[in-house]
Each structure stands twice: as C-alpha cells, then as structure tokens.
Enzyme design. Structure first.
Site: not given
Ligand code: ACK
Length: 937
Positions: A581, A583, A585, A655-656, A700, A704
C-alpha cells in the site's frame, strides 16, 4: 488675474463593455441557431462568444447583434474588439473556412427590441486577424488573439446597434468595448472650459474657455484636449491620467490603457493598472530521490516568476532508452501525487514506474500569461533510473519426496528477492507433451506438493517468484519422474531426515541454554528498581502519579531488548500479506491479515524492513515498535506485534482503511461537515494529550502522520527517534544541522531544538489548519527560509475558507510565540468537546480569506489586518454601540468566544452578519496583538 492655456486630457467614456457584464448580455443571433449569446465558451482564461460552423455547410451567414446602445453626446464612437480566429490550415476537412468576419452598425432613434433586418445595417469594416497576433497554444489547436479598433461616425441618431457577421470563420469574440472621447467640463486657473467632444481624434482640439466671475480676461483662455503619451486613463470621472504601469507603454495620446511591451502580456482578468507580466523562467535545481519504483522530485521556484504570483508547475514524464532522443511519453500506469499538472508546490511524487528503467521528467513553470507567449516551454529536466527490480530467478530446487502420483518439492528464496515475495508460480508439464499443455500452481511457501501425476512419467517444472515489481525470471527447467512405487524415499530425502534430526537436537540444546541465561537475567533485573535501567523521560516532563510514562528505547543498552519488552513477537506464518500500500523509509508498507491462535482474523498493516539493512537500520526500524508498543489509546495507532526472528523483519499494526489524513482530505475536498472535521481534530488532540501525559514528544505531528480508519477515527502514527525526521520528506536541514519539518515546527524548536509538548501544540495548530483547509500545504509555495522569517516576524497563516472563528482562534493560540501561552492538549480537547456539544458556536466563520495572492505578506488581503486597534475597526464599521460594549474586553480563548453567540452580538447592537464576522476576526487578531505586540495575521 490671468488665465493660462495648458492641456486638457481626453477621457474615454464607455458606452458598452461586454467584459464588465457578469451575466448574459442578451444579444440576439440570426439565424437563431447560428450564434447566440448562449454560445459562451471558456477558452483557457477567456470567456468568449463563439461562432465556428466551418464543418456544417459551405454557405454561412450568421449574425450576432448587440443591444441598442444610446449615443449620449458622442459624435465619433470607437469599437474595440478582442477576438481569436482559428487558422484555416489547422482545421482538417472543412467545408468552408474564412479568416475574417464583418462589423456592421445601424443608427436608430429608439430601441427596436428583437426586430432584426440585416439589410438595414451598414458595414463598418471586414475584420481580419492582425499580423502581430500572439499565439495561445491550446493543446493541438493554435488560436490567435487580436485586438482591433474601428472608428465610426459622426453619429446623428439617438443610439445604434453593432452587429457581427460570420460568413464561415471560426471566431471566438472575447470582448467588445464601445467608447467615445471627450474632455469633460473643467475649471482651471479661473477659467471655465466646457465639455468638449472631438469630431476627430487625430488632432489636438482647441477648447475655448471663459473667465470665472470677477476675473479679467487678458487673452482668451484656451486649452487643448489630449492625453499625454506614457499616461492613460481607464475610466471616466474627474481623475487624473495615470502613468503606464511597468512593462507597458503608450505612444498615442488619449490612451485608455497602455499596451504591453514586447514579450510582456496581460491576463484577461488583469486590471489595466497592473504591470504587464511574462511567463516564468524554468524551475531550478531539480533533485530526485528514487525509492525503488517511485521518485520524489523537488525543485526550486523559478528565478523569475514573470512578475506574477500565480505560477504553477506541470510535470511531463518520458520513458527513455539509451541513444539520442529515444524517449516516449510515459504510459497511463504511472501515477503522480498529488497530480501531474497545476501543481502549486515545488514537489511531486511519481509512483508505479517500471523497475530498472530510465525516465526523464520535464518540470515546466507556467503562469496566467504563459498561454499568450510564443510557444517556448520553460522547463527543467531531470533523468533518473529506477532501481527496483523484479526478483532474481529461483536457482535451488530440491525434490523432497516422490510417489506414483505426486512429488513434493522445496526451493530456496531467490538470491535477490528485491522486495517481499508475494508468491511463487510453479509451472509443470509432461516432458513428452512439449509444453503444449501445462499446469500452474501458486504457492506462498517455498514448497509444494504436486498431486494427480501419472506414475512413471517424466515431468518438467519451472518456478518463478513474484513481488510488487512483478515476476522474476523463471528457474531453469527441472526434470523429475514419478516413481512406480508409492512412498519411496529418495537418497536425498534420507539426508534431509538426518539433517532434520540433528537440527532438532541442536535447537533443543540451544533452547535449554537460552532459558538458563534469561531466567538468571530476569532475577537480576527484578532486584533493581525498574527505572534504574531507563533514563528519565526527557523534556522536563513530570511523572504523573498513576500514569504510565514513556521509556526511551535508546536508554536500553541493547535496543532489541526494548522491542521484546514492549512488542509481542509474532509468527510469520500467522501473517498473510495481501498487497503493497505504500513505501516507507525502510521498505514497503503492505496490507494483510493477522490470524492469531484462538483469535479472530484481523486486517493489519505490515511495515517491512527491506533486505540488505545494516544493524543500525534494524535498530531504528524496530525502535518505532518499541515506542508504539508502550501506548494504548484509541487515537494512537495500535501495535499488534513484530516479526524479528524470521525475515523479512516486520512491524504489524492495526489497519487504517483511509490511509494518511492529508491525502484523505485532499481526496474528499469540502465533503465533510464542520462537526465531522472537529470530531477528527478532537481525536488527534486526545491522542496527543495521552502522549504528552506519558512524556512523549512527537516532533513530527502533521496530517501526513495521522492515519484515518473507515469510521473516520484519526490516530497518531509515525513514532520513532531521530529517524522520524530522517524519514519525513518534509524535514529539511536547519543551519544547526538538525533535520526538521519547518512548516510544522515551533520557532523555538527550529532555533534551538527545544522540542516539548508545547512545540507539539504548535504543530497541532498547523494540523488544525491543514484539516480545515482540506489538506492545503501550510504556507503554500513559500520557501522554508521565508516561512521561518515570516513566522519570526509575527506573521501567521490566515484562516482557511469557511473556517469557524473559534477554530481559527485556537490555531492562533497554538501559534503563540511564547510557548507558555499555548494551550495544553488537555485544554484543546476540552475546547473541542465544547464546540461539538454546542455546534452553533461553529457558525461564525473567520474572515474568509481564500488563498491570498500575496500569501502571508499581503497585509491588505484580509480585512482583519487593516485595523491597528479594535477601536479603529469599530470606528470604520460604524458600530459605535458595539465599540462601547467591547472596548477593554479581551478574549483569551476560544472557549469564551464560543459562548459569544449571535444573540450576544445583537445585545450590543451588531445585528448584520458582515460586521459580526469582522468583530470575531478582529478580536481573534487583537488578542494575538495584545500578547505579542503588533502581530499582523
Ligand atoms: O496515505 P497512505 O495510503 O497511508 O500511504 C501511506 C503509506 O502506507 C506509507 O506510509 C500507509 N500506511 C501506513 N500505515 C498504515 C496503516 N496502519 N494502515 C493503512 N495504511 C497505512 C500510509
């Protein structure tokens, strides 16, 4: 007493200006389907009447007639037309094509309504495109913008009509202005000069005057009616000619506007008083940061923005091959974040590129006059090679067991997986069939059993691995035979059994040793106070009784011990990875499922540590889990566990579904109610209160780094130590060497790295602004240096559009220079709770400053800046009862302000909506003034 004979200035008086009219002009067309006022089109920045029936029939005779125009005292009238005319050569397969149209007029003493007879009209001229046209590149069509002026008269009747006759051209009539010239009545040096309407614009007109009462005439007073070159006068009225604005000129007298110098232009909506401008120069210093198959491009603002502030950037992607000019446009699969065109920020992320491929990105700067300039593109280019590859081929395959109808195989992961292996594809077929019919199996594991085979038959088999980058190369063909005997154990297999038995013995021995060591260590640890092995919490945070405090994992001698103290070790076999989903670091972020024994399967996000990491990278990567694992709050992202004992190393969190808050808001621009937004903000504040209570300073906090789930619950994420900022693309190096996300960071943290919960509150104010502006970039395209300077000088972000005054006040409170004056997260939560309970307090919006053209530095762009004291403002708003009631009152928080309902305003005499809004804005500003001295907001 004597009279002088100076010069009088011609003024032009508009009889008609189509541009000044906002709505429909009501002009009539003939035939009615030919051209009509409804044929309004929007070309680039222009609004125009279009006739373009070149495809319809070879005979065209279309008319567009203006309304009746009263003549007043005009004798000669001037008709100024602005239009674009399509080049006939550029239209393929046309039936008819002219590059001219006709201008007619008809004088009448009264308005004839919709009665229209074309033969009554007299032709003024045939209008053709001027030679010195400018080009507007509209994709593949080239339209040419012309200005033509025609003189008509002397006129005798009370009014007239103009009509435009199209005989088969493709014309967009952008504006029609009809005016006449006169030197208005004036009294100068004791002499009176009457209104003078010249019959001829070419020469100076002598105007005879007469002396005012009680003055004596020595010579008859005389003046000349003209307008000096280099000056212009745009409107009627007794005001002076103005000097031509920069980069414009006029050689003629009586000018109503000044023409732009060569290579300078005016956008259609630019007032004539504005300097002419030109397209921006190319962006500068493009840099690229490649992360496997995505790249972040960053560039500097053009050295010359052309004298305008509306610069935007467009990014063109080209895929290139070695050799000269071997590039072609990138295919649709490539994605740009936030988008490829119309960028107002100097950065873009390009994702979904092909691995190991050369790309060139051209970054073009444009402003509103770029479309008028000759088609020279001002761009900067950067060439990159992506560095993610598909996995290498599987090379080691072993036969584990064969029977009459099946075979079990296992293999080793490819030497270079180049990412997470999602699955393997196993392709096999009977050797004698020569690949004409084959079977494909997919396996997530590195072993498979092929069933249903024919006995005593030779098969060929190939395996290849798949990652997010696609399939790797196929293994060489592997040949095997099914046996005629069932369960025959191969000689290789007996070796395996031997190895397995000896490994099992070794593992048991090792486990016994580890158990003894750990139990001794635990006894030693328990004998000491827990804090003895931890550093005290930083930033002067006082430990609150009954509240857990955050432990810095770096204070552990062995940080991996911290991971195991705070994070649960998960079995890799409990985790199924579904897709990548994003990238991070340290490697990809994937979505997947976690199924723990005797628990329900849940959706999870999996952060992975990519292969080839250093020990430090592993420690830094896992430190996030050590921190997250200490928290337990509905607005903090929950850690499910870590995988450290097998590879890849993973951090597994809840998961978000809606991803990061900034992207989520941009995607749903203006789609939420204020209450929904405040609900999200309340969640973030509550999470931050929890963190600050625990003594954790985030450093931070930005939209974002907030994640949103399917119920719109916001959770604070992205924890870490020094690496948080290393990881953040927004973070920039300061002069003191630290890496800081300048736009989100409090001044004292930038200046001397004073990071505290109060500096987190500053960042929270920026998040508040980001949320209320649906993901707008704070301080837009200002450079980091300019942001630091402006904030230091007391400038603050203006209220986002439609932002409730109470929330803007809260932002201003969070951005107090003195960090002791900022609210605590606890107070923020309680303010937001009150607002949610009392939604009417959100109805009064702060001064609706949409994005101001001059950003923060424009003191005049928001009305709240124009008044130095509240009294000034009240004076100007003529709301004296209100002034009396408010003078000396200081609103110190949103809290109080929220209670100031419309009813309260009514009580003090302010009943209309406008001033009421102003009062709220002024109060919020003045409060800031009173605490920090004069702070223009
Ligand atoms: O904006 P996004 O879809 O949400 O793209 C970033 C990407 O991974 C790099 O950080 C997604 N992400 C990070 N942690 C989670 C999480 N717990 N659940 C869903 N998406 C995530 C983030």
């Amino acid at each position: 007493d004597y009279c002088l004979a100076p010069v009088l200035i011609y003024l032009s008086f508009n009889l008609l200006d189509s541009k000044a009219s906002q709505g429909e002009l009501g002009w009539i067309s003939s035939p009615s389907h030919g051209v009509s006022a409804a044929d309004l089109i929007h070309i680039s920045y222009l609004r125009a009447h279009l006739f373009c029936r070149v495809m319809n029939s070879s005979h065209q005779n279309n008319w567009l007639r203006t309304n009746w125009i009263p003549r007043y005292s005009a004798q000669k009238i001037y008709v100024e037309l602005k239009f674009t005319l399509r080049d006939c050569n550029s239209i393929p397969m046309v039936l008819t094509c002219k590059e001219t149209f006709n201008l007619h007029y008809l004088e009448t003493d009264e308005d004839q309504g919709s009665k229209f007879r074309e033969h009554q009209f007299s032709k003024i001229d045939t209008i053709a495109a001027d030679e010195s046209f400018t080009q507007m590149d509209l994709g593949d069509r080239i339209l040419k913008l012309n200005t033509e002026v025609r003189e008509v008269g002397p006129m005798t009747k009370k009014g007239f009509y103009l009509a435009f006759q199209d005989v088969g051209a493709c014309v967009a009539l952008v504006s029609v202005r009809v005016y006449f010239k006169k030197c208005p009545f004036t009294v100068r040096n004791l002499a009176m000069f009457p209104d003078t309407v010249p019959t001829d614009s070419q020469s100076l007109v002598e105007v005879r005057g007469s002396c005012v009462n009680n003055s004596r005439e020595e010579d008859q007073p005389k003046m000349y009616c003209t307008c000096r070159p280099g000056f212009y006068k745009a409107s009627s009225g007794n005001v002076k000619c103005s000097k031509c604005p920069p980069h414009s000129y006029t050689h003629q007298e009586e000018a109503v506007h000044c023409d732009c110098e060569r290579n300078y232009f005016r956008a259609e909506e630019d007032p004539v008083s504005m300097a002419c401008s030109r397209p921006p120069s190319a962006p500068r210093n493009v840099i690229s940061a490649i992360n496997e198959t995505s790249v972040i491009l960053d560039w500097n603002w053009p050295a010359d923005s052309g004298g305008r502030k509306d610069v935007i950037f467009n990014v063109v992607c080209k895929r290139c091959w070695p050799g000269p000019r071997q590039c072609e446009p990138c295919l649709g699969a490539v994605r740009f974040l936030p988008r490829a065109t119309g960028l107002t920020n100097t950065t873009v992320t390009v994702v979904d590129l092909l691995a190991h491929t050369n790309y060139t990105f051209e970054i073009e700067a444009q402003n509103r006059v770029s479309s008028q300039a000759p088609t020279i593109r001002q761009y900067a280019a950067v060439t990159i090679t992506t560095n993610q590859a598909a996995p290498s081929a599987v090379t080691v395959i072993r036969k584990d067991r064969t029977s009459r109808n099946s075979i079990s195989l296992s293999w080793m992961e490819p030497e270079r997986p180049n990412g997470i292996i999602l699955d393997y594809e196993v392709k096999y077929y009977e050797k004698q069939e020569q690949e004409t019919s084959y079977t494909i199996l997919r396996s997530k594991a590195t072993n498979v059993t092929l069933n249903g085979l024919k006995p005593d038959t030779t098969y060929l088999l190939q395996i290849r691995a798949r990652t997010a980058a696609g399939y790797g190369g196929s293994s060489r063909k592997f040949e095997f035979e099914t046996s005629p005997d069932s369960f025959s154990i191969s000689s290789e297999n007996s070796q395996v059994v031997l190895i397995a038995v000896s490994s099992a013995v070794a593992i048991i021995l090792l486990a016994v040793v580890i158990y003894i060591v750990i139990s001794r260590f635990c006894r030693y640890s328990k004998s000491k106070h827990p804090d003895e092995k931890r550093l005290p919490f930083g930033n002067g945070h006082l430990r609150l009784p009954g509240i857990k405090t955050y432990v810095d994992p770096h204070t552990y001698e062995d940080p991996s011990q911290a991971v195991h103290e705070f994070a649960k070790e998960l079995e890799a076999s409990c985790i199924a990875i579904d897709k990548v989903v994003g990238a991070g670091e340290f490697g990809e972020v994937c979505s997947g499922r976690l199924k723990l024994p005797s628990k329900k399967e849940i959706c999870v996000a999996i952060k992975t540590l990519k292969a080839g990491y250093t020990e430090k990278q592993r420690r830094d990567f896992l430190s996030e889990a050590s921190i997250m694992g200490q928290f337990d709050h509905p607005n903090i992202i929950r850690l499910e566990g870590v995988v450290t004992r097998s590879k890849p190393v993973m951090i597994v969190t809840e998961y978000m579904e809606n991803g990061s808050l900034d992207g989520f808001l941009r995607k749903h621009d203006a789609q939420f109610t204020v209450i929904q937004l405040v609900g999200m903000l309340r969640g973030i504040a509550s999470g931050m209160k929890y963190l600050s209570d625990m003594g954790y300073v985030h450093r931070d906090l930005a939209a974002r780094n907030i994640l949103v789930n399917s119920n719109l619950v916001c959770k604070v994420s992205d924890f870490g130590l020094s690496r948080v900022l290393e990881d953040d693309p927004e973070a920039a190096y300061t002069t003191r060497g630290g890496k800081i996300p300048i736009r989100w960071t409090a001044p004292e943290a930038i200046a001397y790295r004073k990071f505290t919960s109060a500096s987190d509150v500053w960042s929270y104010g920026i998040v508040l602004w980001e949320v209320m502006s649906y993901g707008e970039r704070p301080y837009w395209e200002m450079s980091n240096q300019d942001v630091i300077k402006a904030v230091d000088e007391g400038y603050r972000l203006p209220p986002p559009m439609e932002c409730p005054a109470t929330l803007y006040q809260l932002m201003l409170d969070c951005w107090q220079k003195d960090r002791n004056n900022r609210p605590k997260f606890e107070q923020i939560v309680s303010i937001l709770d009150k607002l949610i309970r009392n939604p009417s307090s959100l109805k009064i919006t702060a001064s609706t400053a949409s994005r101001p053209v001059n950003l923060l530095l424009d003191r005049t762009s928001t009305d709240i800046t124009s008044f130095h004291t509240m009294g000034d403002w009240l004076e100007s708003a003529r709301t004296l009862p209100c002034k009396d009631a408010f003078s000396g009152v200081s609103y110190s928080s949103c809290d109080t302000l929220a209670k100031t309902s419309a009813e309260d305003f009514k009580k003090v005499g302010v009943t209309i909506v406008g001033p009421q809004k102003k009062i709220v804005s002024s109060l919020t500003t003045l409060e800031t003034h009173s605490k920090n001295g004069p702070v223009p907001v």
